[in-house]
Motif scaffolding. Structure first.
Motif, short mmCIF file in Angstrom:
data_model
loop_
_atom_site.label_atom_id
_atom_site.label_comp_id
_atom_site.label_asym_id
_atom_site.label_seq_id
_atom_site.Cartn_x
_atom_site.Cartn_y
_atom_site.Cartn_z
N VAL A 124 0.91 -0.92 0.09
CA VAL A 124 0.07 -0.03 0.10
C VAL A 124 0.70 1.18 0.03
N ASP A 125 0.79 2.02 -1.07
CA ASP A 125 1.73 3.24 -1.27
C ASP A 125 0.82 4.54 -0.88
N ASN A 161 2.65 2.59 8.17
CA ASN A 161 3.92 3.11 8.11
C ASN A 161 4.00 4.37 7.08
N THR A 162 4.44 5.36 7.38
CA THR A 162 4.35 6.47 6.31
C THR A 162 5.17 5.98 5.14
N LEU A 204 -9.99 -6.25 -4.06
CA LEU A 204 -9.50 -5.67 -2.65
C LEU A 204 -10.00 -4.22 -2.31
N ALA A 205 -10.24 -3.85 -1.50
CA ALA A 205 -10.57 -2.63 -0.93
C ALA A 205 -9.79 -2.38 0.19
N VAL A 206 -9.19 -1.15 0.24
CA VAL A 206 -8.17 -0.81 1.44
C VAL A 206 -8.34 0.56 1.87
N LYS A 256 0.04 -4.03 -5.83
CA LYS A 256 0.56 -2.87 -5.37
C LYS A 256 -0.97 -1.79 -5.41
N ILE A 257 -1.22 -1.13 -4.36
CA ILE A 257 -2.37 -0.14 -4.29
C ILE A 257 -1.98 1.16 -3.74
#
Length: 135
Positions: free
Chosen positions: A25-26, A61-62, A79-81, A132-133
């Motif tokens: 997760v970015d 995490n930043t 996926l849902a984040v 990657k999301i």
């Protein structure tokens, strides 16, 4: 005859492969709260809490947060984040239902007038995979 017995013995295990999914997760803006991931395995009930197939979370995490989901059978998933910044274990929204906390989806982005569909977010898993999301 021996090979037929082996096939019959292992038949129940075919198609039930357990895979590992690593979700990167970015765009995480702070290390407050958690990154929550909901895994859906069907279109019906997509983005409904009661229809989640699997879920997991990790301390935020930043910048980038990694979440590993184990034991996913072969299949199609979406996926849902969301970044639960205040740690209340829910996605905060305004009075119109628009999220106040950062959200993201596999393979798709939020649209002008609502979230993407299951099909827009869907991807196949047949082996271990990384995705990657962006929030």
């Amino acid at each position: 005859m021996k090979s037929i017995r082996l096939v019959i013995l292992f038949l129940p295990f075919l198609g039930f492969a357990q895979n590992k999914l690593i979700v990167e997760v970015d765009g995480v803006k702070s290390s407050l709260g958690t990154i929550n991931i909901a895994v859906y395995n069907k279109e019906e009930g997509f983005l409904k809490f009661e229809s989640v197939f699997l879920s997991d979370s990790a301390q935020a995490n930043t910048g980038k947060t990694m979440v590993q989901i184990n034991d996913l059978p072969n299949g199609e998933y979406a996926l849902a984040v969301f970044h639960d910044e205040n740690g209340n274990k829910k996605l905060d929204t305004n009075w119109l239902g628009i999220p106040r906390e950062p959200i993201g989806f596999s393979q798709a982005r939020m649209k002008t007038f609502g979230p993407p569909s299951f099909k827009e977010c869907a991807f196949q898993i047949t082996s271990d995979k990384a995705i990657k999301i962006d929030l």
